[in-house]
Design a protein around this motif. Structure first.
Motif, short mmCIF file in Angstrom:
data_model
loop_
_atom_site.label_atom_id
_atom_site.label_comp_id
_atom_site.label_asym_id
_atom_site.label_seq_id
_atom_site.Cartn_x
_atom_site.Cartn_y
_atom_site.Cartn_z
N GLU A 1 0.83 -1.20 0.00
CA GLU A 1 0.00 0.00 0.00
C GLU A 1 0.87 1.26 0.00
N ILE A 2 1.94 1.21 0.76
CA ILE A 2 2.86 2.36 0.78
C ILE A 2 3.50 2.53 -0.60
N ARG B 1 7.83 8.50 0.58
CA ARG B 1 7.53 7.29 1.34
C ARG B 1 7.11 7.65 2.77
N ARG B 2 7.79 8.61 3.34
CA ARG B 2 7.45 9.03 4.70
C ARG B 2 6.04 9.64 4.73
N GLU C 1 2.72 8.29 6.69
CA GLU C 1 1.94 9.14 7.61
C GLU C 1 0.47 9.13 7.23
N ASP C 2 0.18 9.28 5.94
CA ASP C 2 -1.22 9.33 5.49
C ASP C 2 -1.94 8.01 5.77
N LEU C 3 -1.29 6.91 5.45
CA LEU C 3 -1.92 5.60 5.66
C LEU C 3 -2.09 5.29 7.15
N ALA C 4 -1.12 5.71 7.95
CA ALA C 4 -1.22 5.50 9.40
C ALA C 4 -2.39 6.30 9.95
N SER D 1 3.19 12.38 12.20
CA SER D 1 4.58 11.93 12.27
C SER D 1 4.74 10.91 13.41
N TYR D 2 4.08 11.17 14.52
CA TYR D 2 4.11 10.24 15.65
C TYR D 2 3.53 8.89 15.23
N LEU D 3 2.41 8.92 14.53
CA LEU D 3 1.78 7.67 14.09
C LEU D 3 2.68 6.90 13.12
#
Length: 352
Positions: free
Chosen positions: A53-54, A201-202, A206-209, A343-345
């Motif tokens: 997914e990423i 990628r980062r 973040e979005d998926l998390a 960012s934490y997630l």
């Protein structure tokens, strides 16, 4: 001479232009309960995200970027068909006289205008009139302005004749190759191809998390005061955008073919959705003691002052009151908090 129905889409986008958070506008501090008292949070300390997914999200971003810089082969022969994208010059006249906004000439715009036949971008009769035309041909196309034409009411219902030259038909898309050279030349905020891909990628992680946690969480109650404030901010944004483009709420409702009651209903729904998102990331911030420092705010403020071409925070506040009906700091602080929570997630993602 293009149709005004585009305002419907533009208005829906206008309230999210200033922020990347996906929440239209920020929250004001109120005397209501803490965010965590309104929601039941889903699992957020160990978030499972599929590597595929990423990868897919990263590739979508890359494809979108390359599409922006893509070029197209120019077909210099053949006939125009429905769905073709054609490059044209045109001069429009009503009763033998040119009218404002009715021309695109080589002198005015050497690149011409790209029009997709059947898109409904131009007034009725124009696009159909080009079907069957040969590339290189100059022809006259007859079209009629709609009975209601807010771009120029003086033209409403009138017949026009356009002298159109078909320059070429847009052919196969040719994307550039994604290389270090391409990135450093065109995507100047990145140092290299590696930097660009790792940043994507980062952000995708973040979005998926965030999506995973938000979807797994439940909003038990929507604070009335904050929901009302959000509604007012959304309405202010839409109304301001319309006014800047010489439209009214009535024009918007007409373009959307909707009623005032339905408009208010939809806006209330959007306001609740945005408040719901704020409650979820606000609750996480509370539980994990995630805060935005004054230093972080001042650094971000510099960026906003540059973006909005303002000399100081007072001038920025004036603009934000026009756009959203609130101070800039309320929105900037909230957006920074959202980004810090994401960012934490992302730091708690387990790829599988």
């Amino acid at each position: 001479m293009r149709k005004t129905s585009q305002i419907a889409l533009s208005v829906l986008l206008c309230v999210t232009v200033a922020f990347t958070s996906g929440c239209s506008v920020g929250k004001k501090k109120t005397a209501e309960k803490a965010d965590s008292e309104y929601v039941t949070l889903g699992e957020y300390k160990k978030i499972s995200v599929k590597k595929s997914e990423i990868d897919e999200q990263v590739q979508k971003q890359i494809d979108s970027t390359l599409d922006t810089y893509a070029e197209y082969k120019k077909k210099k022969t053949g006939k125009v068909k429905d769905k073709d994208t054609v490059n044209i010059y045109y001069v429009g006249k009503v009763n033998g006289k040119k009218f404002s906004g009715g021309s695109c000439t080589k002198k005015e715009n050497p690149d011409g205008y790209n029009l997709t036949i059947g898109s409904g971008t131009f007034i009725p009769g124009f696009e159909d009139g080009l079907i069957g035309a040969q590339v290189g041909q100059t022809l006259e196309v007859k079209a009629t302005f709609p009975d209601s034409y807010s771009n120029n009411p003086d033209l409403a219902g009138k017949k026009a004749v356009f002298t159109v030259t078909v320059n070429y038909i847009q052919g196969k898309k040719i994307r550039p190759e994604l290389t270090d050279k391409f990135v450093t030349k065109n995507l100047t905020s990145y140092k290299s191809l590696e930097d660009y891909e790792s940043t994507l990628r980062r952000k995708s992680t973040e979005d998926l998390a965030w999506d995973s946690v938000y979807n797994a969480s439940k909003v038990n109650e929507y604070p009335k005061k904050r929901t009302k404030e959000m509604y007012d901010q959304l309405y202010t944004s839409i109304n301001y955008y319309l006014q800047q483009n010489n439209y009214t709420i009535s024009d918007y409702l007409s373009a959307q073919k909707t009623t005032s009651a339905d408009f208010k209903k939809d806006l209330t729904k959007t306001a609740k959705e945005d408040v719901g998102k704020q409650l979820v990331y606000g609750a996480i911030a509370e539980k994990e003691n995630i805060k935005v420092s004054d230093k972080e705010y001042k650094e971000e403020l510099k960026s906003y002052l540059s973006t909005y071409n303002c000399d100081d925070e007072e001038a920025l506040n004036k603009q934000f009151h026009n756009f959203y009906g609130t101070d800039a700091k309320d929105l900037i602080m909230d957006d920074l908090l959202y980004k810090k929570v994401k960012s934490y997630l992302a730091d708690h993602v387990v790829e599988k």
